[in-house]
Design an enzyme around this catalytic site. Sequence first.
Site, PDB file in Angstrom:
ATOM      1  N   GLU A  16      -5.798  -2.876  -1.642  1.00  0.00           N
ATOM      2  CA  GLU A  16      -6.450  -4.083  -1.114  1.00  0.00           C
ATOM      3  C   GLU A  16      -7.638  -4.544  -1.959  1.00  0.00           C
ATOM      4  O   GLU A  16      -8.197  -5.612  -1.706  1.00  0.00           O
ATOM      5  CB  GLU A  16      -6.958  -3.812   0.317  1.00  0.00           C
ATOM      6  CG  GLU A  16      -5.856  -3.593   1.355  1.00  0.00           C
ATOM      7  CD  GLU A  16      -5.434  -2.131   1.495  1.00  0.00           C
ATOM      8  OE1 GLU A  16      -5.605  -1.376   0.514  1.00  0.00           O
ATOM      9  OE2 GLU A  16      -4.931  -1.755   2.556  1.00  0.00           O
ATOM     10  N   LYS A  21     -12.880  15.138  14.848  1.00  0.00           N
ATOM     11  CA  LYS A  21     -13.968  14.947  15.809  1.00  0.00           C
ATOM     12  C   LYS A  21     -14.113  16.198  16.653  1.00  0.00           C
ATOM     13  O   LYS A  21     -13.316  16.470  17.537  1.00  0.00           O
ATOM     14  CB  LYS A  21     -13.694  13.738  16.704  1.00  0.00           C
ATOM     15  CG  LYS A  21     -13.904  12.439  15.950  1.00  0.00           C
ATOM     16  CD  LYS A  21     -13.998  11.226  16.854  1.00  0.00           C
ATOM     17  CE  LYS A  21     -13.836   9.975  16.001  1.00  0.00           C
ATOM     18  NZ  LYS A  21     -12.424   9.529  15.861  1.00  0.00           N
ATOM     19  N   TRP A  74     -18.603  14.467  13.736  1.00  0.00           N
ATOM     20  CA  TRP A  74     -17.568  14.346  12.720  1.00  0.00           C
ATOM     21  C   TRP A  74     -17.655  15.494  11.716  1.00  0.00           C
ATOM     22  O   TRP A  74     -18.735  15.838  11.239  1.00  0.00           O
ATOM     23  CB  TRP A  74     -17.724  13.036  11.947  1.00  0.00           C
ATOM     24  CG  TRP A  74     -17.261  11.840  12.705  1.00  0.00           C
ATOM     25  CD1 TRP A  74     -16.787  11.789  13.983  1.00  0.00           C
ATOM     26  CD2 TRP A  74     -17.233  10.498  12.211  1.00  0.00           C
ATOM     27  NE1 TRP A  74     -16.458  10.512  14.328  1.00  0.00           N
ATOM     28  CE2 TRP A  74     -16.719   9.683  13.266  1.00  0.00           C
ATOM     29  CE3 TRP A  74     -17.566   9.887  11.008  1.00  0.00           C
ATOM     30  CZ2 TRP A  74     -16.546   8.307  13.131  1.00  0.00           C
ATOM     31  CZ3 TRP A  74     -17.403   8.527  10.875  1.00  0.00           C
ATOM     32  CH2 TRP A  74     -16.902   7.729  11.925  1.00  0.00           C
ATOM     33  N   THR A 111       0.846  -1.204   0.000  1.00  0.00           N
ATOM     34  CA  THR A 111       0.000   0.000   0.000  1.00  0.00           C
ATOM     35  C   THR A 111       0.878   1.251   0.000  1.00  0.00           C
ATOM     36  O   THR A 111       2.097   1.174   0.156  1.00  0.00           O
ATOM     37  CB  THR A 111      -0.922   0.022   1.245  1.00  0.00           C
ATOM     38  OG1 THR A 111      -0.101   0.067   2.416  1.00  0.00           O
ATOM     39  CG2 THR A 111      -1.806  -1.209   1.296  1.00  0.00           C
TER      40      THR A 111
HETATM   41  N1  ATP Z   1     -11.732   8.372  -5.862  1.00  0.00           N
HETATM   42  C1  ATP Z   1     -11.200   8.517  -4.650  1.00  0.00           C
HETATM   43  N2  ATP Z   1     -11.526   9.577  -3.881  1.00  0.00           N
HETATM   44  C2  ATP Z   1     -11.000   9.736  -2.658  1.00  0.00           C
HETATM   45  N3  ATP Z   1     -10.104   8.897  -2.125  1.00  0.00           N
HETATM   46  C3  ATP Z   1      -9.740   7.823  -2.836  1.00  0.00           C
HETATM   47  C4  ATP Z   1     -10.260   7.569  -4.110  1.00  0.00           C
HETATM   48  N4  ATP Z   1      -9.719   6.432  -4.565  1.00  0.00           N
HETATM   49  C5  ATP Z   1      -8.891   5.995  -3.604  1.00  0.00           C
HETATM   50  N5  ATP Z   1      -8.892   6.818  -2.558  1.00  0.00           N
HETATM   51  C6  ATP Z   1      -8.130   6.688  -1.306  1.00  0.00           C
HETATM   52  O1  ATP Z   1      -6.972   5.908  -1.538  1.00  0.00           O
HETATM   53  C7  ATP Z   1      -6.958   4.819  -0.620  1.00  0.00           C
HETATM   54  C8  ATP Z   1      -6.244   3.643  -1.228  1.00  0.00           C
HETATM   55  O2  ATP Z   1      -4.913   4.020  -1.530  1.00  0.00           O
HETATM   56  P1  ATP Z   1      -3.718   3.015  -1.498  1.00  0.00           P
HETATM   57  O3  ATP Z   1      -4.199   1.638  -1.408  1.00  0.00           O
HETATM   58  O4  ATP Z   1      -2.849   3.396  -2.634  1.00  0.00           O
HETATM   59  O5  ATP Z   1      -2.895   3.305  -0.182  1.00  0.00           O
HETATM   60  P2  ATP Z   1      -3.221   4.245   1.028  1.00  0.00           P
HETATM   61  O6  ATP Z   1      -4.493   3.836   1.673  1.00  0.00           O
HETATM   62  O7  ATP Z   1      -3.132   5.647   0.555  1.00  0.00           O
HETATM   63  O8  ATP Z   1      -1.987   3.905   1.965  1.00  0.00           O
HETATM   64  P3  ATP Z   1      -1.989   3.058   3.337  1.00  0.00           P
HETATM   65  O9  ATP Z   1      -3.069   2.052   3.260  1.00  0.00           O
HETATM   66  O10 ATP Z   1      -0.634   2.446   3.352  1.00  0.00           O
HETATM   67  O11 ATP Z   1      -2.199   4.067   4.387  1.00  0.00           O
HETATM   68  C9  ATP Z   1      -8.391   4.576  -0.299  1.00  0.00           C
HETATM   69  O12 ATP Z   1      -8.521   3.903   0.927  1.00  0.00           O
HETATM   70  C10 ATP Z   1      -8.947   5.983  -0.262  1.00  0.00           C
HETATM   71  O13 ATP Z   1      -8.726   6.587   0.983  1.00  0.00           O
HETATM   72 MG    MG Z   2      -4.960   2.160   2.751  1.00  0.00          MG
END
Ligand code: ATP
Ligand code: MG
Lengths: 543, 543
Positions: free
Chosen positions: A331, A440, A445, A184
């Site tokens: 994921e 919060k 929220w 990730t």
């Molecule tokens: N269209 C979208 N709008 C807003 N947020 C998005 C969108 N698509 C993906 N995301 C964000 O990106 C996340 C997924 O990103 P990625 O799997 O690359 O790693 P990360 O969650 O940024 O990193 P880590 O899990 O290591 O903290 C999602 O959980 C969401 O928060």
């Molecule tokens: Mg993530």
Amino acid sequence: MFGLMQDRPLLISSLLEHAETYHPGSEIVSATCEGPVVRSTWKSLALRARKLAQALQKLGVKPGDRVATLAWNTHRHVELYFAVSGMGAVLHTVNPRLFPEQIDYIVNHAGSTVLLFDITFAKLVGDLRDRLPGVGHFVALTDEAHMPAEAGPALCYETLLAAEEGVFDWPVFDENTASSLCYTSGTTGNPKGVLYSHRSSVLHSFMVCTVDGLALSSADTTLLVVPLFHVNAWGMPYASAMCGANLVLPGPKLDGESVYKLATAETCTFTLGVPTVWLSLLQYIENTPGLSVSDLPFTRLMIGGSAAPRAMIETFEKGGVPVVQAWGMTETSPVAAVGNLLPKHAALSQEEQIDIKVRQGRAVYGVELKITDEEGATLPHDGARSGDLWVRGPWITRGYFGGEGGEQLDADGWFPTGDVARIDTEGYVTLTDRSKDVIKSGGEWISSIDLENAVMGHAAVQQAAVIGVPHPKWQERPLLVVVKKPGAEAEPKALLDYLSERVARWWLPDDVVFVDALPHTATGKVQKLKLREQFRDHVLPTA
Amino acid sequence: MFGLMQDRPLLISSLLEHAETYHPGSEIVSATCEGPVVRSTWKSLALRARKLAQALQKLGVKPGDRVATLAWNTHRHVELYFAVSGMGAVLHTVNPRLFPEQIDYIVNHAGSTVLLFDITFAKLVGDLRDRLPGVGHFVALTDEAHMPAEAGPALCYETLLAAEEGVFDWPVFDENTASSLCYTSGTTGNPKGVLYSHRSSVLHSFMVCTVDGLALSSADTTLLVVPLFHVNAWGMPYASAMCGANLVLPGPKLDGESVYKLATAETCTFTLGVPTVWLSLLQYIENTPGLSVSDLPFTRLMIGGSAAPRAMIETFEKGGVPVVQAWGMTETSPVAAVGNLLPKHAALSQEEQIDIKVRQGRAVYGVELKITDEEGATLPHDGARSGDLWVRGPWITRGYFGGEGGEQLDADGWFPTGDVARIDTEGYVTLTDRSKDVIKSGGEWISSIDLENAVMGHAAVQQAAVIGVPHPKWQERPLLVVVKKPGAEAEPKALLDYLSERVARWWLPDDVVFVDALPHTATGKVQKLKLREQFRDHVLPTA
Ligand SMILES: Nc1ncnc2c1ncn2[C@@H]1O[C@H](COP(=O)(O)OP(=O)(O)OP(=O)(O)O)[C@@H](O)[C@H]1O
Ligand SMILES: [Mg+2]
Ligand SMILES: Nc1ncnc2c1ncn2[C@@H]1O[C@H](COP(=O)(O)OP(=O)(O)OP(=O)(O)O)[C@@H](O)[C@H]1O
Ligand SMILES: [Mg+2]
């Protein structure tokens, strides 16, 4: 009673075999680190993938072994996708933009035994190699003429391939076999490894090729802006092989000018990437006399990974480039929700359509979503209540590589995304926050994403992030952190006045600070963790 | 090493749940045996399917039990598709057009314990029921007001449903569980049972919804002309739920007028069926002043099950209705090859495009094809050599219900289709014959289908069949059997002259006979077996 259907596994090699047989001439056009654009086809890519599989076998790569890459979007990286997974090994794509210490952590954690790298990363590899004791072979993705010295001893990719005949039968094995591994982004903590299977990759590809998914087809030429080093470039190599689409690979150059030139030169019909690359593209078009968004050849442009700002969507749509926002995670393979309009939305005005396109999309078939309140009770899809977002389906992870973080699923098999969202009656998801970023205030929220989206509409704002900072009375109150557009001026009050017409009174940030840049992760996301640290001691005027 | 993806089975119930959640308002419009058109939605269909599952459970239906239907295309039949398979039982759709003795053979062979029937088949059921000792419950698919007397004691479908609340959780089980059972058409012998699984049905649906498959989407309204009682109506109930398409069901009336009226009234965008129904439709349009093919609202029309005559394709295409021919079998779920044009074919003239559309299509992703010569050696895809056609893939059968006919697959897992075909360099399949219908003249093969296709272009010919009859010198020579168009005149010589300009000299039939009608199977195919019997003693003038 079982059905009497053939027991044929869903394997990534079958995608390549289909492309080779039924779309041999569809093109793979690739910019390269060496400079020239290389034109090839699915037919020649399939042959080179077989040669590569033979070469890797000779290097000792066996089923289940992890083979790591540090590479841009090029034809060679796509070859690796099919060769490594096809032979039953696991392609471990490493994000070269991570910090060096994250890279060696990841390569060692994955136990990768071979590392293939683009020549642009030669120095990085040279610096890292002593800290990668498990890597037995370093391979430079280039020809003899361009072998870099800084990497230390390395094999030459083209030389390895040239030694093989390409006579190789892809092995047949269980479709649940691991095919690739990606960590990730590390936005909210340490990167965690997600281990995909052949089954999940093929099912995800089917979805990408459905009309109501991404509608990828043999008539498409995709400009693959989203990196092959993150979440399998949103599954595009696999899906492109499934339908025989043409692929255009930008190599190391992702600046606005390079992207614009490649897209128009190759008449790309489809493209996908994170908001930051589209920002560069739009800036290049805006700053270059004679160019216009309407020159872009895309029949649709997909945005994901972070929220697509409304202003960005508007600029594309008004230039005749339909935008589709999608939501997903490392994921989730990653495509889980896609913001296609429904047939009935065709009758809406452009503004109303954009109201829908700023949302993160609807779950595609194969993906189930639920939101829950703090007690874990399922919330209705009423467009009002927001809660923790959970996801379930055959291309969703059930846990992390190496058992990191322990058991992830709840009793019914749902995976917690760490995102907070509401879902409207039509099924469109709106992400309101990361659960770790939620502000919060007095027990209620406040959505940082909603606030950011709103302020991004102000003419002086280039980028914005809202974080919670400690407050004696309300526990936390929002702080707005802004990067101004070059040359633009704006007082904090002007931004707050602008916001006050767009959000609830009690959501209004208590303070505004201007910075030169926001901290970003390797995949272009704002690192709120860092921002929170940076402003931990910020004293709000209201405190 | 296995991937770490969630272990979610591909179940038919998940299709319905997706439609219910994400396309609740998409319509199911159904003609009925009682007369009126019934309008409902995926949402209400899902509720009724749950009630039906509860009712069937109370009748004692358990996982694995076969539940038989004798029914037309109506909303109730679609409800049965989801309720029976969803609860883990096996939907056994029986072709009501089979001979009564075939019907009782099939129901008994399948061991079906419940029989649900449309009121049009009440008399048939009344006649048959004594020969169906295993059937414990007969259910008439109607309401109390229309309960038929002739069927003997039967339960009333609507009364059963009305007694239930519709609170039912679809069970989760292995995706290889049997979901439905359909017997082949019996064209070349006794009908054989094909047992589909949830997995094969869902994977087939994915393909149907891909752009390069049948491109079914939420924007479609499908006129389901192909019967639900044969090969799951080409998988359309499942695929329609996957993408939330609207379904229009013609009930018992498949004459040209009814089809025309329903298609135009409901603005259907897609339809699919066998050539005979399109013949009726075209005849109705031709014979009705003021109507024209260009009034048809279809954006595409699919033809399969038998070869689509060139003249039929031309009439549709020239009227602005694009035709897609597809090839498949009961054993292949059924869609295996689809005749979509490739992007590069857009530049061809209409005639050249039709040259491609008369072929049986290219293998879709998920289906592999090979052709072999008489020694079993694989033949090239050169468009010239024809041989036995074999097929492999996750929605292809590996054997028949009850082990009928023994092991079917070769050592590499290929299923022998019994069709003879050539495959061109672009992958388009041309069926030249059934292996049982091939005419062997002096050791060489003559294609009966090629001859039929050629003669069908003659203005006087309504239908044609070519069979081999014994010949003292050549073992077999072709005999042309023709049904003339009403009022048309043609001498044998005229037809042979017409053919001589279109086929090789030594292929020319040795004789022509005119008949009033050809024998057809229940699914509208010419029964060559019967024809061969009928003309077994025919003495050729050349003999
Ligand atoms: N269209 C979208 N709008 C807003 N947020 C998005 C969108 N698509 C993906 N995301 C964000 O990106 C996340 C997924 O990103 P990625 O799997 O690359 O790693 P990360 O969650 O940024 O990193 P880590 O899990 O290591 O903290 C999602 O959980 C969401 O928060
Ligand atoms: Mg993530
Ligand atoms: N587009 C097409 N053109 C020509 N023939 C076709 C086409 N589509 C299907 N067919 C024929 O239909 C056959 C499949 O039909 P089906 O499974 O309904 O039963 P059948 O083969 O006619 O009967 P049985 O197997 O009992 O003899 C194929 O094997 C092929 O011969
Ligand atoms: Mg058959």
